[in-house]
Write a protein that holds these residues in place. Structure first.
Motif, PDB file in Angstrom:
ATOM      1  N   ARG A  60      23.138  25.050 -26.846  1.00  0.00           N
ATOM      2  CA  ARG A  60      21.710  25.320 -27.795  1.00  0.00           C
ATOM      3  C   ARG A  60      20.653  25.839 -26.332  1.00  0.00           C
ATOM      4  O   ARG A  60      20.660  27.086 -26.815  1.00  0.00           O
ATOM      5  N   LEU A  61      20.843  25.197 -25.089  1.00  0.00           N
ATOM      6  CA  LEU A  61      19.830  25.488 -24.247  1.00  0.00           C
ATOM      7  C   LEU A  61      20.600  26.625 -24.149  1.00  0.00           C
ATOM      8  O   LEU A  61      19.491  27.270 -23.053  1.00  0.00           O
ATOM      9  N   THR A  62      21.935  26.637 -23.413  1.00  0.00           N
ATOM     10  CA  THR A  62      22.297  27.192 -22.759  1.00  0.00           C
ATOM     11  C   THR A  62      22.013  28.564 -22.996  1.00  0.00           C
ATOM     12  O   THR A  62      21.827  29.643 -22.813  1.00  0.00           O
ATOM     13  N   GLU A  63      22.782  28.620 -24.316  1.00  0.00           N
ATOM     14  CA  GLU A  63      22.166  29.755 -25.369  1.00  0.00           C
ATOM     15  C   GLU A  63      21.331  30.438 -25.353  1.00  0.00           C
ATOM     16  O   GLU A  63      20.501  31.600 -25.314  1.00  0.00           O
ATOM     17  N   ALA A  64      19.471  29.375 -25.304  1.00  0.00           N
ATOM     18  CA  ALA A  64      18.655  29.785 -25.570  1.00  0.00           C
ATOM     19  C   ALA A  64      17.727  30.404 -24.117  1.00  0.00           C
ATOM     20  O   ALA A  64      17.473  31.626 -24.330  1.00  0.00           O
ATOM     21  N   ALA A  65      18.644  30.065 -23.186  1.00  0.00           N
ATOM     22  CA  ALA A  65      18.061  31.143 -21.766  1.00  0.00           C
ATOM     23  C   ALA A  65      18.580  32.076 -21.512  1.00  0.00           C
ATOM     24  O   ALA A  65      18.402  33.041 -20.946  1.00  0.00           O
TER      25      ALA A  65
END
Length: 96
Positions: A60-65
């Motif tokens: 989720r953090l990767t996608e948010a980044a």
């Protein structure tokens, strides 16, 4: 590693990747791949090297980044879509 174990982990990852924008937890993923949550957690951690929760959070953090870089959406909107309750929660997890 057995073929059955590989298939179970692959199915759990595929399910998780396909539902990143939804509520996800061990119970939901285990039900989706027809394993007990305890068995899936043990197999997942042994195979992937992190818990399913940690994997989901990192994805989720990767996608948010990506959204932070490639979209003009406000940080709060990106944080909420990534499953965080506030921009502050998102920012502190993102920094760590």
């Amino acid at each position: 590693m057995t073929n059955q174990k590989i298939q179970a982990i692959t199915a759990a990852i595929f399910y998780t990747e396909s539902h990143l924008d939804e509520t996800l937890n061990l119970d939901i993923v285990a039900d989706a791949v027809c394993y007990s949550k305890y068995h899936l957690q043990h197999m997942f951690t042994d195979t992937v090297g992190m818990t399913l929760h940690d994997y989901t959070q990192r994805r989720r953090l990767t996608e948010a980044a990506k959204r932070l870089v490639f979209s003009k959406k406000p940080i709060l909107e990106i944080a909420l879509s990534a499953g965080y309750e506030s921009q502050q929660d998102f920012t502190s997890i993102f920094k760590s």
